[in-house]
Design a protein around this motif. Structure first.
Motif, PDB file in Angstrom:
ATOM      1  N   GLY A   1       0.829  -1.198   0.000  1.00 13.73           N
ATOM      2  CA  GLY A   1       0.000   0.000   0.000  1.00 13.73           C
ATOM      3  C   GLY A   1       0.860   1.243   0.000  1.00 13.73           C
ATOM      4  O   GLY A   1       2.073   1.159   0.224  1.00 13.73           O
ATOM      5  N   PRO A   2       0.250   2.386  -0.260  1.00 10.80           N
ATOM      6  CA  PRO A   2       1.031   3.628  -0.392  1.00 10.80           C
ATOM      7  C   PRO A   2       1.637   4.092   0.924  1.00 10.80           C
ATOM      8  O   PRO A   2       2.526   4.936   0.913  1.00 10.80           O
TER       9      PRO A   2
ATOM     10  N   ALA B   1       6.766   1.618   2.287  1.00 15.41           N
ATOM     11  CA  ALA B   1       7.729   1.540   1.184  1.00 15.41           C
ATOM     12  C   ALA B   1       8.859   0.613   1.607  1.00 15.41           C
ATOM     13  O   ALA B   1       9.259   0.600   2.767  1.00 15.41           O
ATOM     14  N   PHE B   2       9.357  -0.147   0.640  1.00 15.46           N
ATOM     15  CA  PHE B   2      10.301  -1.231   0.948  1.00 15.46           C
ATOM     16  C   PHE B   2      11.678  -0.896   0.394  1.00 15.46           C
ATOM     17  O   PHE B   2      11.811  -0.379  -0.709  1.00 15.46           O
TER      18      PHE B   2
ATOM     19  N   PHE C   1      15.202  -2.883  -0.519  1.00 19.39           N
ATOM     20  CA  PHE C   1      15.538  -4.286  -0.736  1.00 19.39           C
ATOM     21  C   PHE C   1      16.997  -4.590  -0.418  1.00 19.39           C
ATOM     22  O   PHE C   1      17.883  -3.778  -0.681  1.00 19.39           O
TER      23      PHE C   1
ATOM     24  N   ALA D   1      17.435  -4.050  -5.900  1.00 21.29           N
ATOM     25  CA  ALA D   1      16.353  -4.108  -6.884  1.00 21.29           C
ATOM     26  C   ALA D   1      16.239  -2.815  -7.684  1.00 21.29           C
ATOM     27  O   ALA D   1      15.171  -2.216  -7.790  1.00 21.29           O
ATOM     28  N   LEU D   2      17.373  -2.391  -8.250  1.00 21.67           N
ATOM     29  CA  LEU D   2      17.351  -1.213  -9.120  1.00 21.67           C
ATOM     30  C   LEU D   2      17.216  -1.667 -10.565  1.00 21.67           C
ATOM     31  O   LEU D   2      17.669  -2.741 -10.932  1.00 21.67           O
TER      32      LEU D   2
ATOM     33  N   PHE E   1      10.899   5.903  -9.627  1.00 23.06           N
ATOM     34  CA  PHE E   1      10.135   4.801 -10.208  1.00 23.06           C
ATOM     35  C   PHE E   1       8.838   4.495  -9.449  1.00 23.06           C
ATOM     36  O   PHE E   1       7.811   4.186 -10.052  1.00 23.06           O
TER      37      PHE E   1
ATOM     38  N   GLU F   1       6.502   6.902 -10.679  1.00 24.48           N
ATOM     39  CA  GLU F   1       6.168   6.595 -12.078  1.00 24.48           C
ATOM     40  C   GLU F   1       5.064   5.545 -12.129  1.00 24.48           C
ATOM     41  O   GLU F   1       4.114   5.663 -12.903  1.00 24.48           O
ATOM     42  N   LEU F   2       5.189   4.535 -11.271  1.00 22.56           N
ATOM     43  CA  LEU F   2       4.164   3.476 -11.255  1.00 22.56           C
ATOM     44  C   LEU F   2       2.819   4.025 -10.790  1.00 22.56           C
ATOM     45  O   LEU F   2       1.771   3.504 -11.137  1.00 22.56           O
TER      46      LEU F   2
ATOM     47  N   ARG G   1      14.397   6.053  -3.328  1.00 22.33           N
ATOM     48  CA  ARG G   1      13.178   5.618  -4.014  1.00 22.33           C
ATOM     49  C   ARG G   1      12.053   5.386  -3.006  1.00 22.33           C
ATOM     50  O   ARG G   1      10.899   5.757  -3.244  1.00 22.33           O
ATOM     51  N   ALA G   2      12.426   4.794  -1.857  1.00 19.19           N
ATOM     52  CA  ALA G   2      11.413   4.535  -0.844  1.00 19.19           C
ATOM     53  C   ALA G   2      10.935   5.838  -0.188  1.00 19.19           C
ATOM     54  O   ALA G   2       9.754   5.987   0.116  1.00 19.19           O
TER      55      ALA G   2
END
Lengths: 250, 274, 267
Positions: free
Chosen positions: C88-89, C92-93, C95, C99-100, C112, C115-116, C160-161
């Motif tokens: 869910g929003p 945020a994970f 890794f 996982a880039l 990203f 972007e999703l 990103r997270a």
């Protein structure tokens, strides 16, 4: 895939396609596609014909000789390229070019150089099969961990021992993969060669069957060839599986 | 993924042999490459001077024949006739192959039903079908295009399938953790991640397409390059014959190198200059 | 004086004053192996909680269940009071293996997540630029992952997270693939970021020193089956020089105490 809780092997779907073939064949939609059962019947008849038997002997002989030559030349060449930089620099480009070149265009040259006969087919098999064997052997030799070679040297291995006891064995998984791919290409080479020469072995049979619209026999011959190609590939794969266990731990 | 590896091996798309090849033509220093070409030409010239066979022209006479055939327009005209079905067939096989391969990689029933067929077609000598094609489609452009597709399609399908099946699982989990949809997963993760192997398949497909079109022209339709080879041979113009064959091999090599260049330039920006 | 406040099981099950993530009765079995049994845990808002334990204690499994990446066999996870079973929003994970996307620049990788979600390009890139700078990667926006060191790659994963503005950041052994020197620097930066960002962090690690160094709260898990064995709240002042912490008496005592507790699980 699983169906009703049972695991259905992947290749089982080929049976579905055979049934479909039978149905389409029975509907008589295309004259080139007789029912699958007719093809099987034709295959049973075909293998009893002396003309098929002699064609098979000719084809197999050309295939085996060509493959043996390709292996006998390809593996040492690949090792040379894997171990000696200058050989790799000079030959690498040509091996790469020929491994992906349209070799079917060269067959007419083979026909004039080697005559309209078995020698041309042998040359075609050799030419189709060798390059991938060279490339994979080279890759295998390159993959060998340097410490393995240093180990052999530090224990005083002679040059023949280094190659015979270390390099061949360490590169064996890749060499076998190369031979398997070479065999598949060799089968293509034998067929393309015979189709073009058209008076030897299976090529002559294909020519006769297709010229006289004997479709069941044509398909029967095709299926026999396909089966041969798959069986050869499966046999080498089993040999590969035997050495694969150490491919990961080298 | 047991099924995936099984397919790789049966399909003959061994990753190691490809990686051995990938990028080789780019990396070598120019001098060595020229030296290599020079030595090849010299060996050819000497073999022609001996001569090894009455039908083995020297390198220089072959080059002269090439220039002559370019000048009199016979070679360009033959290429026009050969390249049309080749390009058409390769483009069709690319779209169909990448589509089918992606579908089979993502959808189990499709994989079960179609992949074995392509494994068989990849391992088997499908060239045997080419005479058959003429029965249905005569000896025109359609037959040649089909010959190209028959030879090029299996390797494109299997490479795409293999690449899609073996997509980096941790990127998929990442996409899920940021709530990516299934479509986003396919277009933003699966296809970009699979693209190097898909491109390798396309290169193999193009190489197979060249084999197919030349074979079709030699076997069934006396047009284009195949016809030029047969014609030169019938007139005992061996230099012309060798020149034509060498030009096909050179063209297919240049095409493959160009494809690789385009792949790196356009689709894999991270490999540029690195 | 004890360096850490050690709670017993009875206290543990009591809901914390302001728990943002509530884990209730989570059990998970993988092919016959019981990874987690009946785990109850609360994660207080605005704190950094570490899940610490030897391999096989199910700490990563628990984190992925909280993330909604793995389904639990039994039990529930609630975030902000709402039960969740999928990503869910608000979470945020980060890794373990980063996982880039290898084909995307640092900027696109950081953006990203947005972007999703369909955020417009200019907007998401503006946000991404800010977080790229926040994690100390300004100037690297147009580089590709393979041009970065392991530590820098994980900074991209962290940015990103942060970018999707989630309340809870879930970090799965983020430093295990980063070399020792970079890890130290990164841990210092994480402490700084945590103060600035006012987010809740849930951090999986197998390093006792790392857990004690950065955590407000350490949940010790015991293996086979994975259960909560203790909860420790190290009382360490992190305001001053980060290097001082490593020589701090409380820090060293807590590390030693946890080691004594975990020793029995190590073969």
């Amino acid at each position: 895939m699983t169906l009703f809780g049972y695991r259905v092997p992947m290749m089982a779907s080929l049976l579905v396609w055979c049934v479909l073939w039978e149905i389409v064949g029975r509907l008589d939609l295309m004259f080139i596609l007789p029912p699958f059962s007719d093809v099987l019947a034709a295959a049973v008849d075909l293998v009893q014909l002396p003309s098929w038997q002699s064609a098979t002997v000719t084809t197999l002989r050309a295939f085996l000789i060509g493959m043996l030559l390709a292996i006998a030349v390809g593996i040492p060449l690949g090792m040379l390229m894997g171990r000696v930089k200058i050989a790799d620099d000079l030959l690498g480009m040509w091996v790469n070019i020929f491994s992906s070149a349209p070799l079917s265009a060269i067959v007419p040259v083979l026909m004039i150089l080697f005559g309209f006969g078995e020698n041309t087919i042998i040359a075609a098999v050799f030419l189709f099969a060798i390059w991938i064997i060279v490339l994979d052997t080279r890759a295998g030799v390159r993959h060998i961990s340097p410490s393995l070679i240093e180990m052999a040297r530090s224990y005083g291995a002679s040059r023949p021992a280094l190659y015979g006891k270390i390099i061949v064995w360490a590169a064996l998984p890749e060499i076998l993969a190369g031979i398997r791919l070479g065999l598949i290409r060799g089968v293509k080479g034998v067929v393309i060669g015979q189709l073009l020469v058209a008076i030897v072995g299976y090529g002559a049979l294909f020519e006769t069957f297709s010229r006289n619209f004997r479709m069941s026999q044509f398909w029967a011959l095709t299926i026999i060839l396909f089966a041969f190609a798959l069986v050869v590939s499966a046999l080498i794969e089993r040999a590969e599986a035997k050495v694969e266990f150490y491919a990961g731990v080298r | 993924m047991a099924a995936g590896t099984e397919v790789d091996r049966a399909a003959g798309v061994a990753s190691l042999s490809r990686s051995a090849q990938a990028g080789r033509l780019f990396e070598k220093p120019v001098v060595l490459r020229l030296l290599s070409i020079g030595l090849f030409a010299a060996a050819w010239q000497i073999a022609g001077l001996i001569p090894v066979s009455f039908a083995f022209p020297t390198f220089s006479s072959t080059m002269a024949a090439f220039v002559r055939m370019m000048a009199d327009g016979s070679l360009p005209a033959a290429y026009v006739s050969t390249l049309q079905p080749l390009v058409l067939g390769v483009v069709l096989a690319t779209f169909a192959g990448v589509g089918i391969g992606t579908l089979c990689g993502l959808w189990r029933p499709g994989e079960w039903l179609l992949i074995p067929v392509f494994i068989v077609l990849q391992a088997a000598p499908v060239a045997a079908f080419i005479p058959l094609v003429t029965f249905i489609y005569g000896i025109g452009m359609t037959a040649k295009t089909l010959a190209v597709i028959i030879l090029a399609l299996p390797v494109i399908v299997l490479n795409t399938y293999k690449a899609v099946r073996n997509v980096n699982g941790s990127l998929l989990v990442m996409s899920r953790s940021f709530m990516g949809t299934r479509w986003q997963e396919v277009f933003k993760i699966v296809l970009p991640d699979a693209s190097p192997v898909i491109f390798a398949g396309l290169r193999l497909g193009v190489a197979a397409g060249f084999v197919g079109v030349v074979l079709a022209e030699l076997l069934i339709t006396p047009t284009g390059i195949g016809d030029l080879i047969t014609f030169a041979r019938s007139r005992a113009d061996y230099a012309g014959m060798y020149a034509t064959i060498a030009s096909v091999i050179a063209l297919s090599t240049v095409t493959l190198v160009a494809l690789q260049w385009i792949e790196v330039r356009v689709f894999r920006p991270e490999k540029r200059g690195g | 004086m004890r360096a850490a406040v050690v709670r017993n099981e009875a206290v543990m099950n009591e809901p914390a004053a302001d728990a943002i993530v509530e884990v209730r009765g989570i059990s998970k079995t993988y092919g016959g192996v019981e990874a987690l049994r009946d785990v109850d845990l609360d994660f207080p808002r605005g704190k950094l909680t570490s899940l610490l334990g030897p391999s096989g204690c199910g700490k990563t499994t628990l984190l992925k269940i909280i993330a909604g990446l793995i389904d639990a066999d039994r039990g529930t996870v609630a975030v902000n009071g709402k039960k969740v079973s999928a990503p869910g929003p608000e979470r945020a994970f980060v890794f373990q293996d980063f996982a880039l996307l290898p084909w995307a620049t640092v900027l696109r990788n950081v953006a990203f997540g947005l972007e999703l979600r369909g955020t417009a390009k200019e907007e998401r890139e503006a946000i991404a630029r800010r977080y790229v700078a926040d994690v100390g990667l300004a100037g690297f926006e147009d580089k590709y992952p393979h041009e970065l060191s392991g530590g820098m790659r994980q900074r991209v994963g962290l940015a990103r997270a942060l970018c999707v503005d989630a309340d809870v950041l879930l970090l799965d052994e983020p430093f295990s693939a980063v070399d020792e020197q970079n890890r130290r620097k990164f841990q210092e930066d994480l402490i700084r970021l945590r103060t600035n960002q006012n987010k809740t962090f849930i951090f999986v690690t197998h390093s006792i020193e790392e857990a004690v160094y950065i955590s407000d709260r350490i949940v010790l898990l015991s293996p086979r089956p994975g259960r909560v064995s203790r909860i420790i709240e190290p009382d360490i002042d992190r305001s001053g020089d980060p290097d001082r912490i490593h020589r701090d008496k409380h820090y060293l005592d807590t590390v030693e105490e946890i080691w004594q507790g975990l020793k029995q699980y190590v073969e």
